[in-house]
Scaffold this motif. Structure first.
Motif, PDB file in Angstrom:
ATOM      1  N   GLY A 387      10.309   9.067  -7.028  1.00 51.77           N
ATOM      2  CA  GLY A 387      10.748  10.449  -7.144  1.00 51.77           C
ATOM      3  C   GLY A 387       9.692  11.412  -7.637  1.00 51.77           C
ATOM      4  O   GLY A 387       9.995  12.593  -7.869  1.00 51.77           O
ATOM      5  N   ASN A 388       8.446  10.963  -7.785  1.00 53.03           N
ATOM      6  CA  ASN A 388       7.369  11.835  -8.251  1.00 53.03           C
ATOM      7  C   ASN A 388       6.717  12.540  -7.067  1.00 53.03           C
ATOM      8  O   ASN A 388       6.421  11.917  -6.040  1.00 53.03           O
ATOM      9  CB  ASN A 388       6.319  11.024  -9.001  1.00 53.03           C
ATOM     10  N   GLU A 389       6.467  13.838  -7.209  1.00 56.19           N
ATOM     11  CA  GLU A 389       5.863  14.602  -6.118  1.00 56.19           C
ATOM     12  C   GLU A 389       4.434  14.112  -5.869  1.00 56.19           C
ATOM     13  O   GLU A 389       3.672  13.868  -6.823  1.00 56.19           O
ATOM     14  CB  GLU A 389       5.848  16.086  -6.443  1.00 56.19           C
ATOM     15  N   VAL A 390       4.064  13.943  -4.605  1.00 62.49           N
ATOM     16  CA  VAL A 390       2.716  13.491  -4.264  1.00 62.49           C
ATOM     17  C   VAL A 390       1.864  14.691  -3.886  1.00 62.49           C
ATOM     18  O   VAL A 390       2.373  15.727  -3.451  1.00 62.49           O
ATOM     19  CB  VAL A 390       2.742  12.455  -3.115  1.00 62.49           C
ATOM     20  N   SER A 391       0.563  14.570  -4.038  1.00 65.77           N
ATOM     21  CA  SER A 391      -0.336  15.679  -3.722  1.00 65.77           C
ATOM     22  C   SER A 391      -0.406  15.886  -2.217  1.00 65.77           C
ATOM     23  O   SER A 391      -0.148  14.970  -1.427  1.00 65.77           O
ATOM     24  CB  SER A 391      -1.730  15.390  -4.269  1.00 65.77           C
ATOM     25  N   SER A 392      -0.767  17.083  -1.811  1.00 68.33           N
ATOM     26  CA  SER A 392      -0.801  17.420  -0.384  1.00 68.33           C
ATOM     27  C   SER A 392      -1.851  16.612   0.364  1.00 68.33           C
ATOM     28  O   SER A 392      -1.742  16.426   1.577  1.00 68.33           O
ATOM     29  CB  SER A 392      -1.061  18.915  -0.200  1.00 68.33           C
ATOM     30  N   SER A 393      -2.870  16.092  -0.339  1.00 71.90           N
ATOM     31  CA  SER A 393      -3.937  15.334   0.329  1.00 71.90           C
ATOM     32  C   SER A 393      -3.641  13.838   0.425  1.00 71.90           C
ATOM     33  O   SER A 393      -4.376  13.101   1.085  1.00 71.90           O
ATOM     34  CB  SER A 393      -5.259  15.536  -0.409  1.00 71.90           C
ATOM     35  N   SER A 394      -2.564  13.404  -0.219  1.00 71.53           N
ATOM     36  CA  SER A 394      -2.227  11.976  -0.197  1.00 71.53           C
ATOM     37  C   SER A 394      -1.709  11.573   1.185  1.00 71.53           C
ATOM     38  O   SER A 394      -0.937  12.311   1.798  1.00 71.53           O
ATOM     39  CB  SER A 394      -1.162  11.655  -1.239  1.00 71.53           C
ATOM     40  N   PRO A 395      -2.115  10.380   1.673  1.00 69.69           N
ATOM     41  CA  PRO A 395      -1.587   9.923   2.953  1.00 69.69           C
ATOM     42  C   PRO A 395      -0.120   9.521   2.831  1.00 69.69           C
ATOM     43  O   PRO A 395       0.292   8.961   1.819  1.00 69.69           O
ATOM     44  CB  PRO A 395      -2.469   8.722   3.296  1.00 69.69           C
ATOM     45  N   GLY A 426       4.054  -0.326   2.166  1.00 69.21           N
ATOM     46  CA  GLY A 426       4.169   1.007   1.603  1.00 69.21           C
ATOM     47  C   GLY A 426       2.946   1.534   0.880  1.00 69.21           C
ATOM     48  O   GLY A 426       3.088   2.337  -0.049  1.00 69.21           O
ATOM     49  N   ASP A 427       1.725   1.128   1.321  1.00 68.24           N
ATOM     50  CA  ASP A 427       0.526   1.676   0.676  1.00 68.24           C
ATOM     51  C   ASP A 427      -0.223   2.656   1.565  1.00 68.24           C
ATOM     52  O   ASP A 427      -1.299   3.131   1.207  1.00 68.24           O
ATOM     53  CB  ASP A 427      -0.405   0.546   0.220  1.00 68.24           C
ATOM     54  N   GLY A 428       0.308   2.932   2.766  1.00 74.67           N
ATOM     55  CA  GLY A 428      -0.285   3.944   3.633  1.00 74.67           C
ATOM     56  C   GLY A 428      -1.388   3.449   4.548  1.00 74.67           C
ATOM     57  O   GLY A 428      -1.967   4.237   5.286  1.00 74.67           O
ATOM     58  N   VAL A 429      -1.686   2.161   4.500  1.00 76.02           N
ATOM     59  CA  VAL A 429      -2.699   1.587   5.394  1.00 76.02           C
ATOM     60  C   VAL A 429      -2.145   0.300   6.009  1.00 76.02           C
ATOM     61  O   VAL A 429      -1.150  -0.243   5.544  1.00 76.02           O
ATOM     62  CB  VAL A 429      -4.027   1.288   4.652  1.00 76.02           C
ATOM     63  N   ILE A 430      -2.802  -0.164   7.064  1.00 74.49           N
ATOM     64  CA  ILE A 430      -2.379  -1.404   7.720  1.00 74.49           C
ATOM     65  C   ILE A 430      -3.393  -2.489   7.380  1.00 74.49           C
ATOM     66  O   ILE A 430      -4.589  -2.336   7.651  1.00 74.49           O
ATOM     67  CB  ILE A 430      -2.292  -1.227   9.247  1.00 74.49           C
TER      68      ILE A 430
END
Length: 484
Positions: A387-395, A426-430
């Protein structure tokens, strides 16, 4: 000649009985696969699906039962034996059934398997049921639906109810006594029996006149009980429901869903014109406020009636509040109301539903956020699984959510989880951990992938998680082919 005349008279009487009931719409039960004709008076009713269970039905997964479309259940509390002694007994599975069904969100009623042959025994059965519930730390007010007196014969020498050979008057008085005793304790009440028993042994109109619910059993494609003022029809004992390995009794409950008033004397909540406020679905199912009134009287919520549950209030469209008369009023009805969804989320680029799919790998939160629109009065944020907002640059990664907030109050409305194809952990990479999670899912049932992670693992998009999915990830990692 006399014999032929008698046969003709019986045949005519049988035909008159068959034509006395007008049938309307038919429905197919998903639990038996058979089609059932409903009495014409129920053409405009809301029909709920339900079960009745006892200690014979063990190990029920009530969450699965609810997810399979079951709306209510009637649970045996206790009973009296068939034999001459008429010993009473507790149902050992009651607590599990009652708590499990309530926790799963089903409407719950109860029943007592009765073999009372006097009014004194009927009173004793109610007291025994009350004491049983007290021992289980369950209050009569915890029931959403009536507690029924279950009246059944069981053919055989010495079986007490059949051997008693009660007159219709005596039987009806026993049933009324049972229901009256429950009413004195503040509970709703009713009587269950099969069609033959009700037609031959019970003056059901006396039950109905006092506001008690009639529940009829007939395992056939139509209910041939001639008094169509019953509310519940137990139509089969062979129902197959997710969450239980065996067969179960299945029932239809007919609820009046008209907003208009019936021409009664004012003792039933059906005798009052109904209205309902629209419901707004935010982060939980919508609710409504109900008004029941005539020209000179308005009923008071929680004194004259109460809402015991809702149907279809977790989606946009028509929902129903299930309302029960209390105090000096009786009856049940389903009052319709409109549900609107606040914060409708749309995207011309991505697929928006319960889950969001179609966001390309390596897309940043800022880029993704710009691809969504939401109705006026709401704002959007991308948040992580905590539930924490992520930064706009985060994948963007699987498990993140598009969260919707009310602009004026900054209060949370709802969220949609994101699934990124092949990003299974769920880490944004494969990488290899994604490949291994799919492999473990296939080989070890204790490591099953669910929800957005299962969607991410369905790399080839065929709705299944299998070897071809982890091979696609392996080929992507090795540079043989790329996942788009």
């Amino acid at each position: 000649m006399v014999r032929k005349r008698l046969i003709c008279i019986l045949l005519i009487a049988f035909m008159m009985l068959q034509t006395a009931i007008a049938y309307g719409a038919s429905t197919t039960s998903k639990y038996t696969g058979s089609s059932y004709k409903h009495a014409e008076i129920f053409d405009n009713a809301l029909i709920l699906d339900g079960l009745d269970v006892s200690g014979w039905n063990e190990n029920i997964d009530w969450n699965k039962v609810k997810a399979d479309g079951i709306d209510f259940v009637i649970v045996r509390i206790a009973g009296r034996g068939y034999g001459p002694a008429g010993n009473m007994y507790h149902d050992g599975e009651f607590t599990k059934h009652f708590k499990g069904a309530k926790d799963a969100g089903l409407l719950v009623g109860g029943y007592f398997f009765s073999q009372a042959i006097t009014t004194a025994e009927a009173i004793a059965e109610v007291q025994f049921a009350k004491d049983t519930l007290a021992a289980y730390k369950v209050s009569l007010s915890d029931f959403d639906l009536p507690i029924f007196m279950d009246r059944e014969y069981d053919s055989g020498a010495g079986y007490r109810l059949e051997s008693a050979n009660l007159s219709k008057e005596a039987e009806t008085e026993i049933e009324l006594t049972f229901c009256d005793e429950l009413k004195k304790l503040g509970a709703d009440a009713g009587v269950y029996a099969n069609t033959t028993y009700l037609n031959n042994n019970t003056d059901a109109q006396k039950l109905l006149n006092k506001g008690y619910t009639v529940w009829v059993a007939q395992y056939y494609n139509e209910c041939q009980y001639t008094n169509t003022a019953y509310s519940i029809w137990q139509y089969a004992s062979t129902g197959k429901v997710n969450g239980y390995s065996g067969r179960l009794d299945t029932n239809f409950w007919y609820f009046n869903k008209s907003l208009g008033a019936s021409a009664g004397s004012g003792g039933s909540i059906d005798d009052y014109t109904a209205s309902a406020t629209n419901g707004i679905m935010l982060d939980s199912p919508a609710q409504t406020e109900i008004t029941l009134k005539t020209e000179d009287k308005t009923l008071i919520k929680d004194q004259d009636f109460k809402i015991v549950g809702y149907m279809d209030n977790d989606k946009e469209g028509i929902a129903y509040a299930i309302v029960r008369g209390i105090g000096n009023y009786h009856g049940y009805r389903a009052i319709p109301f409109q549900v609107t969804v606040k914060g409708n989320l749309n995207s011309p680029s991505y697929n928006v539903g319960t889950y969001i799919t179609g966001i390309p790998l390596s897309t940043t939160a800022g880029t993704a956020l710009g691809k969504f629109t939401v109705e006026d009065g709401c704002t959007l944020k991308i948040v992580d699984k905590n539930g924490n907002e992520v930064s706009s640059s985060s994948p963007i990664a699987t498990g993140m959510k598009v969260a919707i907030y009310d602009t004026a109050t900054n209060s949370f409305v709802r969220s949609h989880s994101i699934a990124i194809k092949a990003d299974v952990n769920g880490d944004g990479v494969i990488k290899a951990t994604d490949y291994m999670k799919i492999k473990n899912h296939i080989m070890d049932s204790s490591q099953n992938l669910t929800n957005e992670y299962a969607l991410a693992a369905d790399v080839n998009g065929d709705g299944l998680i299998k070897a071809t999915d982890y091979m696609k990830i392996k080929n992507h990692i090795m540079g043989v082919s790329q996942i788009n």
